[in-house]
Motif scaffolding. Structure first.
Motif, mmCIF file in Angstrom:
data_model
loop_
_atom_site.group_PDB
_atom_site.id
_atom_site.type_symbol
_atom_site.label_atom_id
_atom_site.label_comp_id
_atom_site.label_asym_id
_atom_site.label_seq_id
_atom_site.Cartn_x
_atom_site.Cartn_y
_atom_site.Cartn_z
ATOM 1 N N GLY A 287 63.529 28.212 -32.932
ATOM 2 C CA GLY A 287 62.954 27.490 -33.953
ATOM 3 C C GLY A 287 61.608 27.621 -34.324
ATOM 4 N N LEU A 288 60.990 27.729 -33.963
ATOM 5 C CA LEU A 288 59.351 27.604 -33.973
ATOM 6 C C LEU A 288 58.998 28.467 -34.052
ATOM 7 C CD1 LEU A 288 57.872 24.734 -34.740
ATOM 8 C CD2 LEU A 288 56.993 24.628 -32.371
ATOM 9 N N PRO A 289 58.168 28.893 -35.322
ATOM 10 C CA PRO A 289 58.260 30.543 -35.661
ATOM 11 C C PRO A 289 56.171 31.087 -35.275
ATOM 12 C CG PRO A 289 58.904 29.610 -37.901
ATOM 13 C CD PRO A 289 58.342 28.254 -36.380
ATOM 14 N N ARG A 290 56.418 31.501 -34.424
ATOM 15 C CA ARG A 290 55.285 31.990 -33.705
ATOM 16 C C ARG A 290 53.894 31.855 -34.499
ATOM 17 N NH1 ARG A 290 52.306 36.437 -31.338
ATOM 18 N NH2 ARG A 290 52.224 36.028 -29.432
ATOM 19 N N ARG A 291 54.196 32.352 -35.739
ATOM 20 C CA ARG A 291 53.215 32.266 -36.389
ATOM 21 C C ARG A 291 52.443 31.110 -36.725
ATOM 22 N NH1 ARG A 291 54.978 35.291 -41.779
ATOM 23 N NH2 ARG A 291 57.417 34.381 -41.252
ATOM 24 N N LEU A 292 52.784 30.147 -36.548
ATOM 25 C CA LEU A 292 52.363 28.802 -36.615
ATOM 26 C C LEU A 292 51.573 28.572 -36.027
ATOM 27 C CD1 LEU A 292 55.694 26.906 -37.751
ATOM 28 C CD2 LEU A 292 53.905 26.775 -39.212
ATOM 29 N N SER A 293 51.123 29.267 -34.815
ATOM 30 C CA SER A 293 50.225 28.659 -33.461
ATOM 31 C C SER A 293 48.950 28.466 -34.101
ATOM 32 C CB SER A 293 50.310 29.850 -32.513
ATOM 33 O OG SER A 293 51.688 30.527 -32.275
ATOM 34 N N GLY A 294 48.482 27.466 -34.102
ATOM 35 C CA GLY A 294 47.054 27.138 -34.201
ATOM 36 C C GLY A 294 47.077 26.530 -35.933
ATOM 37 N N LYS A 295 48.104 26.837 -36.964
ATOM 38 C CA LYS A 295 48.048 25.722 -37.835
ATOM 39 C C LYS A 295 49.084 25.016 -38.138
ATOM 40 C CE LYS A 295 48.922 30.401 -39.693
ATOM 41 N NZ LYS A 295 49.556 31.726 -40.149
ATOM 42 N N LEU A 296 49.816 23.669 -37.025
ATOM 43 C CA LEU A 296 50.207 23.010 -37.622
ATOM 44 C C LEU A 296 50.243 22.099 -36.493
ATOM 45 C CD1 LEU A 296 53.361 22.137 -39.034
ATOM 46 C CD2 LEU A 296 54.625 22.915 -36.567
ATOM 47 N N SER A 297 50.376 20.546 -37.287
ATOM 48 C CA SER A 297 50.639 19.917 -36.138
ATOM 49 C C SER A 297 52.174 19.079 -36.226
ATOM 50 C CB SER A 297 49.016 18.743 -36.846
ATOM 51 O OG SER A 297 49.095 17.968 -37.889
ATOM 52 N N LEU A 298 51.721 17.869 -35.398
ATOM 53 C CA LEU A 298 53.241 17.882 -35.043
ATOM 54 C C LEU A 298 52.541 15.802 -34.902
ATOM 55 C CD1 LEU A 298 54.542 20.144 -32.625
ATOM 56 C CD2 LEU A 298 54.716 20.112 -35.248
ATOM 57 N N SER A 299 53.935 15.296 -34.950
ATOM 58 C CA SER A 299 53.606 13.636 -34.971
ATOM 59 C C SER A 299 54.270 13.265 -34.179
ATOM 60 C CB SER A 299 54.902 13.292 -36.746
ATOM 61 O OG SER A 299 54.456 12.373 -36.472
ATOM 62 N N GLY A 301 54.904 9.059 -33.228
ATOM 63 C CA GLY A 301 54.172 7.133 -33.484
ATOM 64 C C GLY A 301 53.650 7.344 -34.446
ATOM 65 N N GLY A 302 53.768 8.429 -35.775
ATOM 66 C CA GLY A 302 52.842 8.056 -37.030
ATOM 67 C C GLY A 302 51.594 9.304 -36.767
ATOM 68 N N ARG A 303 51.307 9.588 -35.741
ATOM 69 C CA ARG A 303 50.158 9.953 -35.801
ATOM 70 C C ARG A 303 50.227 11.728 -35.795
ATOM 71 N NH1 ARG A 303 45.197 8.439 -31.839
ATOM 72 N NH2 ARG A 303 44.212 9.973 -31.306
ATOM 73 N N ARG A 304 49.329 12.774 -35.921
ATOM 74 C CA ARG A 304 49.639 13.920 -36.127
ATOM 75 C C ARG A 304 48.872 14.663 -35.109
ATOM 76 N NH1 ARG A 304 51.178 17.051 -40.090
ATOM 77 N NH2 ARG A 304 51.882 15.781 -42.099
ATOM 78 N N TYR A 305 49.118 15.241 -33.941
ATOM 79 C CA TYR A 305 48.578 16.241 -33.268
ATOM 80 C C TYR A 305 48.423 17.810 -33.263
ATOM 81 C CZ TYR A 305 48.651 11.293 -30.844
ATOM 82 O OH TYR A 305 48.096 10.114 -31.340
ATOM 83 N N PRO A 306 47.415 18.421 -33.212
ATOM 84 C CA PRO A 306 47.177 20.002 -33.836
ATOM 85 C C PRO A 306 48.480 20.857 -32.183
ATOM 86 C CG PRO A 306 45.355 19.207 -32.665
ATOM 87 C CD PRO A 306 46.198 17.606 -33.058
ATOM 88 N N LEU A 307 49.059 21.675 -32.116
ATOM 89 C CA LEU A 307 49.402 22.795 -31.626
ATOM 90 C C LEU A 307 47.911 23.774 -31.439
ATOM 91 C CD1 LEU A 307 52.811 24.013 -33.233
ATOM 92 C CD2 LEU A 307 52.847 23.162 -31.456
ATOM 93 N N VAL A 308 48.099 23.774 -30.404
ATOM 94 C CA VAL A 308 46.820 24.366 -29.693
ATOM 95 C C VAL A 308 47.553 25.929 -28.466
ATOM 96 C CG1 VAL A 308 45.068 22.626 -29.896
ATOM 97 C CG2 VAL A 308 46.732 23.001 -27.398
ATOM 98 N N GLY A 309 46.947 27.174 -28.544
ATOM 99 C CA GLY A 309 47.554 27.774 -27.830
ATOM 100 C C GLY A 309 48.777 29.028 -28.383
ATOM 101 N N ARG A 310 49.292 29.990 -28.490
ATOM 102 C CA ARG A 310 50.554 30.283 -28.923
ATOM 103 C C ARG A 310 51.847 29.489 -28.727
ATOM 104 N NH1 ARG A 310 48.845 36.951 -27.710
ATOM 105 N NH2 ARG A 310 47.426 36.932 -29.884
ATOM 106 N N ILE A 311 52.685 29.573 -29.476
ATOM 107 C CA ILE A 311 53.814 29.009 -29.221
ATOM 108 C C ILE A 311 54.582 29.556 -28.503
ATOM 109 C CG2 ILE A 311 55.610 28.196 -30.243
ATOM 110 C CD1 ILE A 311 54.515 27.559 -32.940
ATOM 111 N N CYS A 312 55.117 29.751 -27.339
ATOM 112 C CA CYS A 312 55.828 30.333 -26.937
ATOM 113 C C CYS A 312 57.657 30.410 -26.043
ATOM 114 C CB CYS A 312 55.671 29.890 -25.002
ATOM 115 S SG CYS A 312 54.169 29.403 -24.472
ATOM 116 N N MET A 313 58.174 31.101 -26.194
ATOM 117 C CA MET A 313 59.324 31.698 -26.383
ATOM 118 C C MET A 313 60.038 29.985 -26.038
ATOM 119 S SD MET A 313 62.591 33.617 -24.947
ATOM 120 C CE MET A 313 61.786 35.502 -25.121
ATOM 121 N N ASP A 314 59.773 29.434 -25.602
ATOM 122 C CA ASP A 314 61.011 28.059 -25.267
ATOM 123 C C ASP A 314 59.816 26.911 -24.609
ATOM 124 O OD1 ASP A 314 63.284 29.875 -24.286
ATOM 125 O OD2 ASP A 314 61.390 30.183 -22.607
ATOM 126 N N GLN A 315 58.759 26.589 -24.884
ATOM 127 C CA GLN A 315 57.750 25.794 -24.678
ATOM 128 C C GLN A 315 56.176 25.953 -26.064
ATOM 129 O OE1 GLN A 315 57.297 24.262 -20.466
ATOM 130 N NE2 GLN A 315 58.001 26.415 -20.321
#
Length: 372
Positions: A287-299, A301-315
């Protein structure tokens, strides 16, 4: 328990309903929509928690959703928002699911089915005041009532409409909502003038709860608000709510990469400098949309880290940098944790959609963990 999980904070649901109650007052009933598996939160557990927190009605979109609630032991009234086909009507009656009746043809079908089964079925009349989906026109309401009241097998319990732009601050939209409410009130007045009792009156969705106090009538139907997202962000403080769903995963692998090395399918992202990449066991099948690849940062410990590369089916992968304190196996919040974390609203804004689509899209393979 799988590393990727949806934590459902039932205490936040209870708090959200308390805030809604403060807004609407003590006399107005609350109907909680639990369609689409409670927008991904789990219909049975959410339904039970909502009833315990004071909700009087639940609402579903399909007969099967209503059956699931009944077979789980829920006895509270269940409204059916969408129309069933004739083959489903016996189950509607047998499981005491309350349909919205939009026209005389459907009224006859429901009445005859309940009559044949020897049951008395509660129904709510649906008036189309401007949504344009299902419902009778206000000028046809008396014809519909005459059919419903001709069947001893039907109990006319309530009368409803649905507001199409109640969550908008636009001047024209606000005027349109008021026009819908006036049409509804005029139709109800006509019923009363003819000696009918229209039962429980309800029109307000989440947007109307926040913005249109004259829409409350006898019952409101807040969905988005109950699940923790303000329908009008500019008025978030009017009814302060918290996200009920927290989507969490973990860092399961870490590796150092060097300038020019590529990450994920298509080699769309390459390291510009030496860094550490973390791998997370969540992907678009969860349920993590592939279209979010390169757009989203995840948290973490309260600090954000950017998603890099294409979101895969399972990873998917995040860039942790060289100075991060993150260690392998640490939890990662995708959305819905603390105020510092992303929300489903943030994800939906990046995609040009609404928070519902995000929570509804969390796949069944992601376990739900309920926190009281």
């Amino acid at each position: 328990m799988r590393a990727t999980r949806a934590i459902i904070h039932l205490e936040r649901l209870k708090a959200n309903l308390a805030e809604i109650r403060k807004k609407i007052g003590p006399k107005t009933a609350i109907c909680i929509p639990v369609k689409a598996d409670a927008y991904g939160h789990g219909a049975v557990r959410i339904g039970i928690a909502a009833i315990k927190a004071g909700a009087k009605f639940l609402a579903v979109a399909s007969v099967q959703e209503g059956i699931e609630l009944r077979e789980a032991g829920i006895v509270a009234p269940i409204l059916l928002f969408s129309l069933p086909i004739p083959e489903e009507l016996e189950d509607v009656v047998r499981y005491h699911i309350t349909p919205l009746v939009p026209d005389t043809e459907f009224a006859h079908l429901v009445g005859k089915t309940a009559e044949r089964l020897g049951e008395i079925l509660p129904v709510h009349i649906k008036i189309d005041t401007g949504m344009g989906r299902i419902g009778c026109r206000p000028e046809n309401i008396l014809d519909l009532v005459e059919v419903i009241t001709s069947y001893p097998s039907l109990h006319w319990e309530g009368t409803a409409t649905h507001l199409s732009v109640a969550d908008s601050l636009d001047t024209d939209d606000r005027a349109y909502t008021q026009k819908q409410l006036q049409r509804f009130s005029d139709a109800v007045d006509a019923l009363c003038q003819h000696g009918y009792k229209p039962g429980i009156l309800h029109a307000a969705n989440s947007g109307a709860v926040v913005l249109h106090e004259n829409s409350y009538f006898d019952m409101v139907r807040p969905g988005l608000l109950a699940y923790g997202y303000p329908p009008i962000p500019e008025l978030a403080k009017t009814v302060p709510v918290q996200p009920v769903m927290e989507l969490q995963t973990h860092v399961v692998f870490m590796k150092k990469v060097y300038p020019g090395e590529a990450i994920s399918y298509g080699r769309k992202w390459q390291a510009s400098q030496e860094t550490v990449i973390g791998t997370l066991p969540i992907g678009y099948a969860d349920g993590l949309p592939r279209r979010l690849s390169g757009k989203l940062s995840l948290s973490i410990g309260g600090r954000r880290y950017p998603l890099v590369g294409r979101i895969c089916m399972d990873q998917c992968m995040i860039d942790l940098g060289m100075d991060s304190p993150v260690r392998r196996w640490e939890p990662v919040t995708v959305f819905g944790g603390t105020e510092a974390d992303p929300t489903a609203a943030e994800l939906s804004e990046l995609l040009g959609t609404i928070p519902y689509e995000i929570t509804c899209g969390i796949n069944k393979r992601v376990p739900r963990v309920y926190v009281e």
